[in-house]
Design an enzyme around this catalytic site. Sequence first.
Site, PDB file in Angstrom:
ATOM      1  N   ARG A 215       0.847  -1.204   0.000  1.00 16.51           N
ATOM      2  CA  ARG A 215       0.000   0.000   0.000  1.00 16.51           C
ATOM      3  C   ARG A 215       0.879   1.249   0.000  1.00 16.51           C
ATOM      4  O   ARG A 215       0.602   2.224  -0.713  1.00 16.51           O
ATOM      5  CB  ARG A 215      -0.896   0.011   1.240  1.00 16.51           C
ATOM      6  CG  ARG A 215      -1.984  -1.047   1.200  1.00 16.51           C
ATOM      7  CD  ARG A 215      -2.760  -1.056   2.500  1.00 16.51           C
ATOM      8  NE  ARG A 215      -3.696  -2.161   2.520  1.00 16.51           N
ATOM      9  CZ  ARG A 215      -3.940  -2.935   3.587  1.00 16.51           C
ATOM     10  NH1 ARG A 215      -3.321  -2.707   4.727  1.00 16.51           N
ATOM     11  NH2 ARG A 215      -4.794  -3.924   3.507  1.00 16.51           N
ATOM     12  N   PHE A 231     -10.973  -5.116  -5.957  1.00 13.58           N
ATOM     13  CA  PHE A 231     -10.958  -6.015  -4.786  1.00 13.58           C
ATOM     14  C   PHE A 231     -10.424  -5.220  -3.584  1.00 13.58           C
ATOM     15  O   PHE A 231      -9.469  -5.610  -2.931  1.00 13.58           O
ATOM     16  CB  PHE A 231     -10.090  -7.261  -5.042  1.00 13.58           C
ATOM     17  CG  PHE A 231     -10.419  -7.989  -6.315  1.00 13.58           C
ATOM     18  CD1 PHE A 231     -11.424  -8.947  -6.333  1.00 13.58           C
ATOM     19  CD2 PHE A 231      -9.737  -7.714  -7.498  1.00 13.58           C
ATOM     20  CE1 PHE A 231     -11.735  -9.625  -7.506  1.00 13.58           C
ATOM     21  CE2 PHE A 231     -10.049  -8.381  -8.678  1.00 13.58           C
ATOM     22  CZ  PHE A 231     -11.040  -9.342  -8.682  1.00 13.58           C
ATOM     23  N   ASP A 253     -15.512  -3.512  -4.755  1.00 16.42           N
ATOM     24  CA  ASP A 253     -15.532  -4.801  -4.059  1.00 16.42           C
ATOM     25  C   ASP A 253     -16.951  -5.350  -4.143  1.00 16.42           C
ATOM     26  O   ASP A 253     -17.915  -4.579  -4.183  1.00 16.42           O
ATOM     27  CB  ASP A 253     -15.118  -4.646  -2.588  1.00 16.42           C
ATOM     28  CG  ASP A 253     -14.633  -5.962  -1.983  1.00 16.42           C
ATOM     29  OD1 ASP A 253     -13.395  -6.134  -1.842  1.00 16.42           O
ATOM     30  OD2 ASP A 253     -15.480  -6.826  -1.654  1.00 16.42           O
ATOM     31  N   SER A 254     -17.053  -6.686  -4.160  1.00 18.12           N
ATOM     32  CA  SER A 254     -18.392  -7.287  -4.275  1.00 18.12           C
ATOM     33  C   SER A 254     -19.065  -7.438  -2.916  1.00 18.12           C
ATOM     34  O   SER A 254     -20.241  -7.745  -2.843  1.00 18.12           O
ATOM     35  CB  SER A 254     -18.298  -8.643  -4.968  1.00 18.12           C
ATOM     36  OG  SER A 254     -17.452  -9.490  -4.224  1.00 18.12           O
ATOM     37  N   ASP A 301      -6.050  -6.916  -6.656  1.00 20.35           N
ATOM     38  CA  ASP A 301      -5.693  -7.737  -5.488  1.00 20.35           C
ATOM     39  C   ASP A 301      -6.820  -8.724  -5.143  1.00 20.35           C
ATOM     40  O   ASP A 301      -7.490  -8.592  -4.109  1.00 20.35           O
ATOM     41  CB  ASP A 301      -5.418  -6.811  -4.284  1.00 20.35           C
ATOM     42  CG  ASP A 301      -4.942  -7.583  -3.059  1.00 20.35           C
ATOM     43  OD1 ASP A 301      -4.384  -8.690  -3.216  1.00 20.35           O
ATOM     44  OD2 ASP A 301      -5.131  -7.087  -1.929  1.00 20.35           O
ATOM     45  N   CYS A 341      -2.511 -13.962  -3.858  1.00 17.46           N
ATOM     46  CA  CYS A 341      -2.273 -14.436  -2.492  1.00 17.46           C
ATOM     47  C   CYS A 341      -2.554 -15.934  -2.386  1.00 17.46           C
ATOM     48  O   CYS A 341      -2.729 -16.459  -1.301  1.00 17.46           O
ATOM     49  CB  CYS A 341      -3.116 -13.652  -1.494  1.00 17.46           C
ATOM     50  SG  CYS A 341      -4.884 -13.810  -1.780  1.00 17.46           S
TER      51      CYS A 341
HETATM   52  N1  SAH Z   1      -6.912  -5.180  -1.316  1.00 16.22           N
HETATM   53  C1  SAH Z   1      -7.585  -5.461  -0.072  1.00 16.22           C
HETATM   54  C2  SAH Z   1      -7.680  -6.931   0.249  1.00 16.22           C
HETATM   55  C3  SAH Z   1      -8.379  -7.750  -0.801  1.00 16.22           C
HETATM   56  S1  SAH Z   1      -9.014  -9.255  -0.211  1.00 16.22           S
HETATM   57  C4  SAH Z   1      -6.877  -4.707   1.058  1.00 16.22           C
HETATM   58  O1  SAH Z   1      -5.863  -4.057   0.806  1.00 16.22           O
HETATM   59  O2  SAH Z   1      -7.354  -4.752   2.193  1.00 16.22           O
HETATM   60  C5  SAH Z   1     -10.036  -9.713  -1.538  1.00 16.22           C
HETATM   61  C6  SAH Z   1     -11.333  -8.922  -1.642  1.00 16.22           C
HETATM   62  O3  SAH Z   1     -11.979  -9.335  -2.848  1.00 16.22           O
HETATM   63  C7  SAH Z   1     -12.351  -9.147  -0.538  1.00 16.22           C
HETATM   64  O4  SAH Z   1     -12.684  -7.913   0.031  1.00 16.22           O
HETATM   65  C8  SAH Z   1     -13.570  -9.746  -1.238  1.00 16.22           C
HETATM   66  O5  SAH Z   1     -14.801  -9.250  -0.719  1.00 16.22           O
HETATM   67  C9  SAH Z   1     -13.381  -9.268  -2.643  1.00 16.22           C
HETATM   68  N2  SAH Z   1     -13.976 -10.061  -3.728  1.00 16.22           N
HETATM   69  C10 SAH Z   1     -14.039 -11.396  -3.850  1.00 16.22           C
HETATM   70  N3  SAH Z   1     -14.558 -11.725  -5.044  1.00 16.22           N
HETATM   71  C11 SAH Z   1     -14.824 -10.568  -5.691  1.00 16.22           C
HETATM   72  C12 SAH Z   1     -15.360 -10.223  -6.971  1.00 16.22           C
HETATM   73  N4  SAH Z   1     -15.701 -11.163  -7.834  1.00 16.22           N
HETATM   74  N5  SAH Z   1     -15.459  -8.932  -7.311  1.00 16.22           N
HETATM   75  C13 SAH Z   1     -15.099  -7.959  -6.435  1.00 16.22           C
HETATM   76  N6  SAH Z   1     -14.593  -8.223  -5.216  1.00 16.22           N
HETATM   77  C14 SAH Z   1     -14.464  -9.499  -4.850  1.00 16.22           C
END
Ligand code: SAH
Length: 397
Positions: A215, A231, A253-254, A301, A341
């Site tokens: 970040r 994400f 985010d979903s 991510d 990850c």
């Molecule tokens: N970048 C974030 C962590 C990401 S974790 C940080 O810095 O804190 C992965 C995320 O993807 C989760 O919040 C989850 O809700 C989201 N997610 C999972 N599938 C998804 C999709 N199809 N579209 C959008 N978000 C999604």
Amino acid sequence: MIKVFLKKGREESLMRFHPWVFSGAIAEIKGSPSEGDVVAVYASDGSFMAFGHYQIGTIAIRILSYEEDVLMPDFWERRIRAAYLMREKVGLVGNPETDCYRLVHGEGDLLPGLVVDYYGGVCVLQAHSAGMFRARLRIAEALRKVYGDSLLAVYDKSSATVPFKAGLEPVDGYLYIRDGFSDKGFSVLENGHKFYVNWKEGQKTGFFLDQRENRALVGRYASGKNVLNLFCYTGGFSIYALAAGAEKVVSVDSSRRAVSSLGDNISLNGFNDGRHISVCADAMDYLKKIPENEYDLIVVDPPAFAKHRGALRNALRAYQRLNADAISKVAQGGLVFTFSCSQAVSREAFALAVFSAAAETGRAVRILDRMNQPSDHAVNIYHPEGEYLKGLLLYVE
Ligand code: SAH
């Protein structure tokens, strides 16, 4: 104590200090262990090798120690103190800018199956094995000894991670709570930025501590940029980009809950200045629909696409598709921060998926940086499987 004897020729990985014994390596178990029991492991010639937690499954024993210290009453305190001292050495303890870090990273801290995240005085514990789950009260006690009066609470969030076997029916809850402590509106500091953390309702232990340094890296490049954070969860990358002076940040985010917390974090940091837009949507669909050239910096991510090796092929295809879309949409001279990850996806396999994605678009792409998990997510050198987070910073012409 129950004795487990290994097959001849199957002792090698233990001799190299790898902390897992696979069920196929076991010749004989003397007695019938319950899941989570500490058992003693012996070589085929009868010589003692190690102690570990027994569990039914492919990984039958997770090694705790090669010595008798595991039987001593101060075992947990000693291991947790060692983990704490390492975080202190790398400047995470007593840091005025950052008061949250991973205190215990499983095998990386010689405590296989245990995760403890520290949030400004609160330890959130996640047991990934029956043995660690059964030891949770002793672990909480050890945390109290290590942190002393500064410990506000210990929360056990193992219900989603501990294998539901052997009659264990974990219910999440506090194992310790200091008089007067309230978790309402609890926030932490990460590199000077504020984030609400809700370990009860959030994902994993409440926050993704493993992206702290990445970040900050995004922050270094975000000034004046139009940023798309895919994400985004509770907005980690977005807050850093806004703080660095990004012109516009769109976070996707979903999870409705994540997007709601993201809004709270934007306010908490004073960024209600019209530069940020939250979107609750599928990130892959969203990326497909945006026009080209709109964003100078895209963060990708996603959650672990491959939760196990069996899902590897589909996961690699998904990484390729997602990255091809990001690379094709980013503005000329733009940056893509792309991550995986998935522990089952190696650094090389991920790089190959991103390479194939770039080739699909035909654009000129340079790798400017390679990202990792931070030092508090330490990798035990004898357990390379502990390395899971990898990322590439791409410059796209
Ligand atoms: N970048 C974030 C962590 C990401 S974790 C940080 O810095 O804190 C992965 C995320 O993807 C989760 O919040 C989850 O809700 C989201 N997610 C999972 N599938 C998804 C999709 N199809 N579209 C959008 N978000 C999604």
